[in-house]
Design an enzyme around this catalytic site. Structure first.
Site, short mmCIF file in Angstrom:
data_model
loop_
_atom_site.label_atom_id
_atom_site.label_comp_id
_atom_site.label_asym_id
_atom_site.label_seq_id
_atom_site.Cartn_x
_atom_site.Cartn_y
_atom_site.Cartn_z
NE ARG A 1 -61.45 -13.15 36.21
CZ ARG A 1 -60.17 -13.42 35.95
NH1 ARG A 1 -59.84 -14.44 35.18
NH2 ARG A 1 -59.20 -12.69 36.48
N GLY B 1 -55.44 0.29 39.64
CA GLY B 1 -54.23 -0.46 39.32
C GLY B 1 -53.40 -0.84 40.54
CB THR B 2 -51.06 -3.68 40.95
OG1 THR B 2 -50.45 -3.45 39.66
CG2 THR B 2 -52.06 -4.83 40.81
CG ASN C 1 -58.17 -14.90 38.74
OD1 ASN C 1 -58.00 -13.90 39.43
ND2 ASN C 1 -57.26 -15.37 37.93
CG ASN D 1 -84.27 -25.14 76.98
OD1 ASN D 1 -85.03 -25.82 76.30
ND2 ASN D 1 -83.35 -24.36 76.47
#
Ligand code: UD1
Ligand code: CA
Length: 516
Positions: free
Chosen positions: A25, A90-91, A251, A409
């Site tokens: 997202r 998955g976590t 998110n 310079n």
């Protein structure tokens, strides 16, 4: 990273930061956890909070944008373990690979059964989470002898979050049910999982072995370890935070800006209570690593980034952006853009100055209006007051560069350094063509192009001799207002002669500089 890396006996054994998720997202080519608020990546905030607990181990689980995220982990904390999540989503899988890597690392150190004790598992997109909040969660976990302790919050709209299902009577947690798997009745629950936990290592290890992908999302849920612990008769409790912003995830970019603004508000509040005057907090942005002394004054429209440090009594702004700039005591910096520069005590900069990396302005020195300085040291009390460019130069003390002095310079191929001594005075519109050395006390004539060294005490003149062509206007521009003015001036001069200053070869070309 400033926090100690010496393990704290009261701290957890390990912190595992889950940073493998995709963050679609954000709609960004940059991995979500590398987006920054307060001058620090989301991942950096998670790592700093984790390190504040002084755990024996800190692991970060990576997958999406793997190389970029791993590089950020190592840049922030060389002692942190980077762990790759595989294709199992998955976590739960993320926590599992993290724990397995910690077990393997501990095994090499002699703990054959893997790590034991408290393991903090936390999300990587919660930038306001701090070490103190995590520390309270670890303390509650220890005091209650929990198998799992969950940080929760109560929200108005819990859509999408895992719901905390509490046991009637005890109030202990029975399970976390993901939104997509929840019954209508469970979806009424407004207490949600923040993805910030403390687990007993052994429960986590065995619980994750029991977790399947048999759910609405086909993912291994870390949250399923709660029901596992309960089935073993262990205690699972939740701590509800009274500060919902500290657990708010990022998110999308809307959340990024809301959390960035809140973080900034908290940073400003802390500085104001520490004795810094911030005239307009709404237009002032200060990064987490900035350091301010008491009695600093910040005027509206000021942004202080990176490792900027401001000493007592200095005034910054309005409309000034400094990144990694050191400002000395009592200095003033007005409408200036600067990075990687040092402004010493009592110096003044601006308005409309551009300080590029390597600029050092000595005590009580001055860089004034429409002046750009790059990679140059300007000594104490020296001034570059107006309309100048100074690149790759070393300037001594008490020197004044006249208006529009340019230290050129760059020859189109290479950059060269110039050295300008102390008590030098350059005339207005001097161009010093590098490499060139101007000795102490030397002067240059206004409008000079200086291509050769000027010895100490000499006047360098590098311009064509002035020649006046008398009567040119009346001959070449007859009938113009200028010719008429010229004719009137000659008539007046004939009627009443006055002394006119005509340039002569011994006019003093050095009285042409500017100062202050
Ligand atoms: C998760 C929780 C949910 C909780 C919500 C809070 C589970 C199953 N659900 O939801 O209960 O309310 O967080 O935001 O845990 N990550 C990985 N690898 C993965 C997937 C995620 O490392 O395979 C990381 C992400 O980078 C992120 C964290 O885990 O830091 C949470 O992931 P996210 O997808 O935001 O959360 P959900 O799974 O939607
Ligand atoms: Ca998800």
């Amino acid at each position: 990273m400033t926090a100690s890396t010496v393990p704290n006996p009261a701290g957890p054994t390990a912190v595992v930061i889950l940073a493998a998720g995709q963050g679609t997202r954000m709609k960004s080519t940059l991995p979500k956890v590398l987006h920054a608020v307060g001058g620090r990546s989301l991942l950096g905030h998670a790592m700093v909070a984790g390190r504040e607990l002084a755990p024996a181990h800190l692991a970060v689980v990576v997958r999406h944008g793997r190389d970029q995220v791993a590089a950020e982990v190592t840049r922030l904390d060389a002692a942190a373990l980077v762990v790759d999540q595989d294709e199992v989503p998955g976590t739960g899988r993320a926590a599992q690979v993290g724990l397995e890597a910690l077990d393997a690392a501990a095994g090499q150190g002699g703990t054959a059964g893997g790590i034991s004790g408290a393991v903090v598992v936390t999300a990587s997109d919660v930038p306001l989470l701090d070490g103190a909040t995590l520390g309270q969660l670890v303390a509650a976990h220890r005091e209650d002898g929990n198998a799992v302790t969950i940080l929760t919050t109560v929200v108005a709209d819990a859509t999408g979050y895992g719901r905390i299902v509490r046991e009637d009577g005890t109030g202990d947690v029975l399970a976390i049910v993901e939104h997509k798997d929840a019954t209508d009745a469970q979806r009424e629950i407004r207490e949600i999982n923040t993805s910030i936990f403390v687990f007993d290592a052994d429960v986590l290890r065995r619980g994750l072995r029991s977790v399947t992908q048999d759910n609405a999302q086909g993912e291994m849920y870390l949250t399923d370890v709660v029901a596992f612990a309960r089935a073993e008769g262990r205690t699972v409790r939740a701590v509800i935070t009274d500060d919902p912003m500290t657990v708010e995830g990022t998110n999308d970019r809307l959340a990024l800006s809301v959390l960035g603004a809140e973080l900034n508000r908290r940073i400003l509040e802390r500085w104001m209570l520490d004795g810094v005057t911030i005239v307009d907090p709404r237009t002032t942005w200060i990064d987490v690593d900035v350091d301010l002394a008491p009695d600093v004054t910040i005027l509206p429209g000021t942004q202080l980034h990176g490792a900027t440090k401001v000493e007592a009594g200095a005034t910054i702004g309005p409309d000034t952006t400094l990144t990694d700039v050191e400002v000395g005591e009592g200095a003033t910096v007005t409408r200036t853009h600067g990075s990687l520069a040092i402004i010493e005590a009592g110096a003044t900069v601006g308005p409309f100055s551009f300080l590029r990396p390597g600029t050092v302005l000595g005590a009580k020195g001055k860089i004034g209006a429409f002046v750009e300085v790059k990679n140059s040291q300007i000594g104490a009390g020296s001034k570059v007051p107006h309309l100048s460019y100074v690149g790759d130069a070393t300037i001594g003390e008490g020197t004044n560069l006249g208006a529009a002095t340019i230290v050129a310079n760059y020859d189109g191929v290479a950059k060269h350094r110039s050295v300008i001594g102390s008590q030098v005075r350059t005339g207005s519109d001097t161009v010093l063509v590098a490499p060139v050395t101007i000795g102490d006390g030397a002067y240059t004539a206004a409008g000079s192009v200086i291509t050769q060294d000027v010895p100490a005490g000499a006047l360098g003149v590098g311009r064509a001799q002035q020649h006046n062509s008398a009567g040119w206007v009346e001959r070449k521009r007859p009938g113009t207002p200028a010719a008429q003015a010229s004719a009137a001036a000659s008539a007046g001069a004939a009627a009443a002669p006055t002394s006119q200053n005509a340039p002569t070869s011994d006019a003093d070309p050095a009285s042409e500089g500017t100062s202050h």
